[in-house]
Design an enzyme around this catalytic site. Structure first.
Site, PDB file in Angstrom:
ATOM      1  N   GLU A   9      -4.172 -11.563  -0.145  1.00  0.00           N
ATOM      2  CA  GLU A   9      -2.936 -11.807  -0.880  1.00  0.00           C
ATOM      3  C   GLU A   9      -2.376 -13.203  -0.643  1.00  0.00           C
ATOM      4  O   GLU A   9      -1.226 -13.482  -0.968  1.00  0.00           O
ATOM      5  CB  GLU A   9      -1.907 -10.729  -0.527  1.00  0.00           C
ATOM      6  CG  GLU A   9      -2.402  -9.341  -0.927  1.00  0.00           C
ATOM      7  CD  GLU A   9      -1.401  -8.237  -0.647  1.00  0.00           C
ATOM      8  OE1 GLU A   9      -0.310  -8.539  -0.109  1.00  0.00           O
ATOM      9  OE2 GLU A   9      -1.698  -7.078  -0.967  1.00  0.00           O
ATOM     10  N   ASP A  35       4.883  -4.383   5.968  1.00  0.00           N
ATOM     11  CA  ASP A  35       4.049  -3.307   5.437  1.00  0.00           C
ATOM     12  C   ASP A  35       2.948  -3.035   6.458  1.00  0.00           C
ATOM     13  O   ASP A  35       1.863  -3.606   6.383  1.00  0.00           O
ATOM     14  CB  ASP A  35       3.441  -3.677   4.082  1.00  0.00           C
ATOM     15  CG  ASP A  35       2.493  -2.595   3.564  1.00  0.00           C
ATOM     16  OD1 ASP A  35       2.475  -1.490   4.148  1.00  0.00           O
ATOM     17  OD2 ASP A  35       1.773  -2.854   2.583  1.00  0.00           O
ATOM     18  N   ASP A  61       4.733   3.864  -0.140  1.00  0.00           N
ATOM     19  CA  ASP A  61       3.644   3.385  -1.001  1.00  0.00           C
ATOM     20  C   ASP A  61       2.549   4.446  -1.030  1.00  0.00           C
ATOM     21  O   ASP A  61       2.490   5.270  -1.933  1.00  0.00           O
ATOM     22  CB  ASP A  61       3.124   2.047  -0.488  1.00  0.00           C
ATOM     23  CG  ASP A  61       1.898   1.552  -1.248  1.00  0.00           C
ATOM     24  OD1 ASP A  61       1.641   2.052  -2.361  1.00  0.00           O
ATOM     25  OD2 ASP A  61       1.187   0.660  -0.748  1.00  0.00           O
ATOM     26  N   LYS A  93       3.303   0.805  -8.171  1.00  0.00           N
ATOM     27  CA  LYS A  93       2.012   0.200  -8.503  1.00  0.00           C
ATOM     28  C   LYS A  93       1.462   0.910  -9.730  1.00  0.00           C
ATOM     29  O   LYS A  93       1.159   2.104  -9.681  1.00  0.00           O
ATOM     30  CB  LYS A  93       1.035   0.331  -7.331  1.00  0.00           C
ATOM     31  CG  LYS A  93       1.395  -0.510  -6.119  1.00  0.00           C
ATOM     32  CD  LYS A  93       0.429  -0.251  -4.975  1.00  0.00           C
ATOM     33  CE  LYS A  93       0.687  -1.176  -3.795  1.00  0.00           C
ATOM     34  NZ  LYS A  93      -0.180  -0.855  -2.635  1.00  0.00           N
ATOM     35  N   SER A 131      -3.971  -5.765  -3.861  1.00  0.00           N
ATOM     36  CA  SER A 131      -4.686  -6.831  -3.149  1.00  0.00           C
ATOM     37  C   SER A 131      -5.795  -7.431  -4.006  1.00  0.00           C
ATOM     38  O   SER A 131      -6.125  -8.613  -3.889  1.00  0.00           O
ATOM     39  CB  SER A 131      -5.257  -6.307  -1.830  1.00  0.00           C
ATOM     40  OG  SER A 131      -6.053  -5.161  -2.043  1.00  0.00           O
TER      41      SER A 131
END
EC number: 4.2.1.11
Length: 456
Positions: free
Chosen positions: A207, A244, A314, A339, A369
């Site tokens: 990332e 995260d 997530d 997402k 990613s």
């Protein structure tokens, strides 16, 4: 001219990791055109919609997506041809029913999502509207506060850092463009700090963040705060920290295994680990602080820290309305990461965001990613007034593309672009919500009314 779908065509392209992914073109009878490319994750939740890959080791090491492409060009194209692109709910419902599985394993979530997003883009083109305005047409929009992943670890880097993302949050500014400038200055200063401290920064993670071999996870926070100060900013005023850990990745046999620190922690000990950091550092958000299957631990985490920091699910929620509903009922977390490819359609994404907003949960629109140059999440973050976005560091063109799109949108909106700053981070607590918090009710063709809380 008609807004009916005339043609649907998919192809295999490469993502930012050099792995195959799906890109879809949709053409309407009016000639309007939409294109979308589907991202891919590295650390994925066990309940995510299925990304269909061929598994033939002779082709792209088993990662080709020719079957998903074929599904778009045959079954899906036949099913949606002639449907009105302005009726997003119908388009998505048709594909979901055609697939017939709970996790889109038959056609592939990557096939379905590509068509869903490309259709929406074609519809926006048909109406001659910017994509964000097609999704939600109001006078004022919230620009998202970026969470910038400047130090990568875990599954996103080849180093000994257990936790996946250490992010800077430039929330102490009046505009998105000012926040972005701060982020870039801190990012480049961080490189100098790491080099001066003897760490290698020759490469970056998936990332775009640096991936140094640090002695501990906490060392990443210390390095970032040092860079913030050396760049001329004040931690806790201009720049905050978001984490995260992606803790499902180091959760083994009921324990959290922090190999870099030679620690094996219970859920309670892991919560105390975070609590100490929250007291010591200007942390505003922790994503996937505990494993996706550790719901009992999540309950304890929310009770202890839910009124102090944003706790984002997530892998915990995987952008799935039914799973989110269970989390809301049990009082777990206070935020959801959004997402698109976790659930597989634009409609279901909006449903999850609507449910979160109605329950007082914040929404963080996120990349994966494995990204592409597609900027659709930038428009989505603005359209839904989510107030927050995760789209990586300040390097790699696949990440920068989203930031540049947000700059363009802010420029276009002028004084109608509102940067919420620290107010974007609303924590569940016993305190009454301030009277100036308003609900924007969004009626669009993608889903039912979307409720987003906005602080001005």
């Amino acid at each position: 001219m008609s807004s009916q779908i005339k043609q649907v065509f998919a192809r295999q392209i490469l993502d930012s990791r050099g792995n195959p992914t799906v890109e879809v073109d949709v053409v309407l009878e009016s000639g309007a055109f939409g294109r979308a490319a589907v991202p891919s994750g590295a650390s994925t939740g066990i309940r995510e919609a299925l990304e269909l890959r061929d598994g033939n080791k002779a082709l792209f090491l088993g990662k080709s997506v020719y079957k998903a492409v074929e599904n778009v060009n045959t079954k899906i194209a036949q099913a949606v041809k002639g449907l009105d692109a302005l009726d997003q709910r119908l388009i998505d419902k048709t594909m979901i029913e055609l697939d017939g599985s709970e996790n889109k394993k038959n056609l592939g979530a990557n096939a379905i999502l590509g068509v869903s997003l490309a259709t929406a883009r074609a519809a926006a083109s048909h109406l001659r509207k910017p994509f964000y305005r097609y999704l939600m047409d109001v006078k004022e929009y919230l620009m998202p506060v970026p969470m910038m992943n400047v130090i990568n670890g875990g599954s996103h880097a080849d180093n000994n850092v257990d936790m996946q993302e250490f992010m800077i949050v430039p929330a102490g500014f009046d505009t998105f463009s000012e926040a972005l400038r701060c982020g870039t200055e801190v990012f480049h200063t961080l490189k100098k700090v790491l080099i001066a401290d003897g760490y290698s920064v020759a490469g970056v993670g998936d990332e775009g963040g640096y991936a140094p071999d640090l002695p501990s996870n906490e060392a990443a926070i210390e390095a970032i705060l040092k860079a913030v100060k050396e760049a001329g900013y004040e931690p806790g005023k201009h720049v905050f920290i978001a984490l995260d850990p992606a803790s499902s990745e180091f959760y083994k046999d009921g324990k959290y295994e922090l190999k870099s620190e030679n620690k094996s922690l219970t859920s309670e000990e892991m919560i105390d680990y975070y609590a100490a950091w929250v007291e010591k550092y200007p942390i505003v958000s922790i994503e996937d602080g505990l494993a996706e299957e550790d719901w009992a631990g999540w309950k304890l985490l929310t009770e202890k820290l839910g009124n102090k920091v944003q706790l984002v699910g997530d892998d915990l929620f995987v952008t799935n309305p039914s799973i989110l509903a269970k989390g809301i009922e049990k009082g777990i977390a206070n935020s959801i990461l959004i997402k698109l490819n976790q659930i597989g359609t634009l409609t279901e994404t909006f449903e999850a965001m609507a449910m979160a907003g109605q329950a007082g949960y914040t929404c963080v629109v996120s990349h994966r990613s494995g990204e592409t140059s597609d900027t659709i999440i930038a428009d989505l973050a603005v359209a839904t007034c989510s107030g927050q976005i995760k789209t990586g560091s300040l390097s790699r063109s696949d990440r920068i593309a989203k930031y540049n799109q947000l700059l363009r949108i802010e420029e276009e909106l002028g004084e109608n672009a509102i940067y919420p700053g620290i107010k974007a981070f609303v924590f569940n607590s016993d305190e009454e919500v301030e009277e100036d918090v308003q609900e924007i009710i969004v009626e669009d063709s993608e889903a039912e009314k979307v409720v987003v809380q906005v602080e001005e």
